[in-house]
Design a protein around this motif. Structure first.
Motif, mmCIF file in Angstrom:
data_model
loop_
_atom_site.group_PDB
_atom_site.id
_atom_site.type_symbol
_atom_site.label_atom_id
_atom_site.label_comp_id
_atom_site.label_asym_id
_atom_site.label_seq_id
_atom_site.Cartn_x
_atom_site.Cartn_y
_atom_site.Cartn_z
ATOM 1 N N PHE A 10 6.682 15.134 3.322
ATOM 2 C CA PHE A 10 5.977 13.861 3.133
ATOM 3 C C PHE A 10 4.588 13.917 3.775
ATOM 4 C CE2 PHE A 10 10.264 12.402 2.288
ATOM 5 C CZ PHE A 10 10.074 11.402 1.330
ATOM 6 N N TYR A 11 3.648 13.228 3.153
ATOM 7 C CA TYR A 11 2.289 13.148 3.689
ATOM 8 C C TYR A 11 1.761 11.735 3.456
ATOM 9 C CZ TYR A 11 0.772 13.515 -1.199
ATOM 10 O OH TYR A 11 0.586 13.294 -2.542
ATOM 11 N N GLY A 12 0.571 11.455 3.950
ATOM 12 C CA GLY A 12 -0.037 10.135 3.769
ATOM 13 C C GLY A 12 -0.249 9.427 5.091
ATOM 14 N N THR A 13 -0.709 8.177 5.006
ATOM 15 C CA THR A 13 -0.975 7.378 6.204
ATOM 16 C C THR A 13 -0.354 5.997 6.060
ATOM 17 O OG1 THR A 13 -3.014 6.331 5.402
ATOM 18 C CG2 THR A 13 -3.220 8.544 6.358
ATOM 19 N N GLY A 14 -0.466 5.221 7.112
ATOM 20 C CA GLY A 14 0.101 3.879 7.132
ATOM 21 C C GLY A 14 -0.611 2.891 6.219
ATOM 22 N N GLU A 15 -1.691 3.318 5.566
ATOM 23 C CA GLU A 15 -2.355 2.441 4.596
ATOM 24 C C GLU A 15 -1.604 2.391 3.269
ATOM 25 O OE1 GLU A 15 -7.057 2.639 5.832
ATOM 26 O OE2 GLU A 15 -6.239 4.239 4.570
ATOM 27 N N THR A 16 -0.690 3.320 3.066
ATOM 28 C CA THR A 16 0.094 3.379 1.830
ATOM 29 C C THR A 16 0.969 2.129 1.711
ATOM 30 O OG1 THR A 16 0.140 5.780 2.043
ATOM 31 C CG2 THR A 16 1.703 4.797 0.511
ATOM 32 N N PHE A 17 1.113 1.610 0.506
ATOM 33 C CA PHE A 17 1.983 0.450 0.309
ATOM 34 C C PHE A 17 2.512 0.425 -1.119
ATOM 35 C CE2 PHE A 17 -2.326 -1.273 -0.575
ATOM 36 C CZ PHE A 17 -2.141 -1.845 -1.832
ATOM 37 N N LEU A 18 3.576 -0.360 -1.312
ATOM 38 C CA LEU A 18 4.163 -0.601 -2.628
ATOM 39 C C LEU A 18 3.884 -2.049 -3.023
ATOM 40 C CD1 LEU A 18 7.703 1.049 -2.145
ATOM 41 C CD2 LEU A 18 5.608 2.116 -2.999
ATOM 42 N N PHE A 19 3.953 -2.321 -4.314
ATOM 43 C CA PHE A 19 3.722 -3.693 -4.769
ATOM 44 C C PHE A 19 4.452 -3.932 -6.086
ATOM 45 C CE2 PHE A 19 0.399 -1.165 -6.744
ATOM 46 C CZ PHE A 19 0.385 -1.625 -8.052
ATOM 47 N N THR A 20 4.640 -5.198 -6.394
ATOM 48 C CA THR A 20 5.230 -5.592 -7.669
ATOM 49 C C THR A 20 4.730 -6.979 -8.049
ATOM 50 O OG1 THR A 20 7.311 -5.917 -8.880
ATOM 51 C CG2 THR A 20 7.282 -6.609 -6.586
ATOM 52 N N PHE A 21 4.648 -7.235 -9.351
ATOM 53 C CA PHE A 21 4.344 -8.565 -9.874
ATOM 54 C C PHE A 21 5.642 -9.096 -10.472
ATOM 55 C CE2 PHE A 21 0.185 -6.616 -9.766
ATOM 56 C CZ PHE A 21 -0.658 -7.651 -9.408
ATOM 57 N N SER A 22 6.247 -10.076 -9.765
ATOM 58 C CA SER A 22 7.578 -10.498 -10.215
ATOM 59 C C SER A 22 7.794 -12.022 -10.203
ATOM 60 C CB SER A 22 8.630 -9.832 -9.334
ATOM 61 O OG SER A 22 8.410 -10.180 -7.970
ATOM 62 N N PRO A 23 7.037 -12.861 -10.888
ATOM 63 C CA PRO A 23 5.778 -12.484 -11.542
ATOM 64 C C PRO A 23 4.584 -12.522 -10.602
ATOM 65 C CG PRO A 23 6.264 -14.760 -12.045
ATOM 66 C CD PRO A 23 7.404 -14.261 -11.191
ATOM 67 N N GLN A 24 4.759 -13.208 -9.436
ATOM 68 C CA GLN A 24 3.661 -13.254 -8.470
ATOM 69 C C GLN A 24 3.597 -11.947 -7.698
ATOM 70 O OE1 GLN A 24 1.554 -15.844 -8.478
ATOM 71 N NE2 GLN A 24 2.801 -16.674 -10.144
ATOM 72 N N LEU A 25 2.400 -11.601 -7.255
ATOM 73 C CA LEU A 25 2.208 -10.351 -6.535
ATOM 74 C C LEU A 25 2.934 -10.363 -5.195
ATOM 75 C CD1 LEU A 25 0.829 -7.604 -6.075
ATOM 76 C CD2 LEU A 25 -1.143 -8.856 -5.172
ATOM 77 N N LYS A 26 3.677 -9.299 -4.944
ATOM 78 C CA LYS A 26 4.302 -9.061 -3.644
ATOM 79 C C LYS A 26 3.891 -7.676 -3.182
ATOM 80 C CE LYS A 26 8.434 -11.926 -4.409
ATOM 81 N NZ LYS A 26 9.919 -11.929 -4.431
#
Length: 232
Positions: A147-163
């Protein structure tokens, strides 16, 4: 009485013709042409106010500029999502490096298109159910042993509002690229987001890295469209 005697006062009043002068009304008090002058003054005031009012500025500098039209997200979703990017990337141009409609459904093709890019990546997906979701990676997507990357990484979904699901700090399992799969977020053997080598099937589960919900309507999904945007 003599012939030169003046008539009595009463007689004088009876012989006098009274003249009546009609008083002007308020509207008639104005001098000729004054009404037109007032209209001119009003027009001058309006012109001054129009000159003093700030002119419309250019497009919102916070709104990202896309090199192409996204087939996954609309303008409203893009604006919402851009507000959650790390501050130094807000307003950065989005460059479409890979999309399945143009480059085919292949994870290896995605890796090849990423070569030469070092900037962060926005991964946008739309599944067969019409659900929109994805991930932001602070580093380019590539093959990796771990695994690589930093703490700026994030997941998101529109269900329907953005989370948006940001890093919890519990582990550093941000991104891992294999030949036959791409994974983002992990914990207890499950991944926040994973895609197969054909970029056709994927999955989403709650994970410790982001404490996220299932991004799609179901844990397993089929991809209809996928885009990878590099932020300059």
């Amino acid at each position: 009485m003599g012939a030169g005697r003046e008539p009595a006062p009463v007689e004088r009043m009876k012989g006098t013709r009274w003249q009546y002068t009609r008083l002007p009304t308020c509207m008639e008090d104005a001098l000729p042409g004054e009404e037109g002058k007032e209209e001119e003054e009003e027009e001058e005031e309006e012109e001054k106010e129009a000159e003093a009012a700030p002119s419309p500025g250019p497009a919102d500098p916070m709104e990202p500029q896309l090199t192409e039209t996204s087939q996954v997200l609309g303008a409203s979703e893009i604006r919402q999502l851009s507000l959650h990017l790390p501050p130094r990337f807000v307003g950065s141009p989005w460059n479409l490096v890979f999309c399945t409609s143009r480059d085919g459904f292949s994870l290896q093709s995605l890796y090849r298109q990423m070569e030469g890019h070092s900037g962060p990546v926005l991964l946008l997906l739309r599944d067969q159910d019409g659900q929109m979701f994805g991930a932001f990676s602070s580093s380019t997507l590539r093959l990796s042993k771990g695994f690589y990357g930093t703490g700026e990484t994030f997941l998101f979904t529109f269900s329907p509002q953005l989370k948006v699901f940001k890093w919890t700090g519990s582990n550093s399992f941000f991104v891992k690229g294999d030949l036959d799969s791409l994974m983002m977020g992990s914990g207890s053997g499950r991944f926040g987001l994973w895609l197969d080598g054909d970029l056709y099937r994927g999955g989403s589960h709650p994970c410790a890295t982001f404490n996220n919900e299932v991004l799609a309507r179901q844990e397993q999904f089929c991809i209809k469209e996928l885009e990878a945007w590099v932020l300059s």
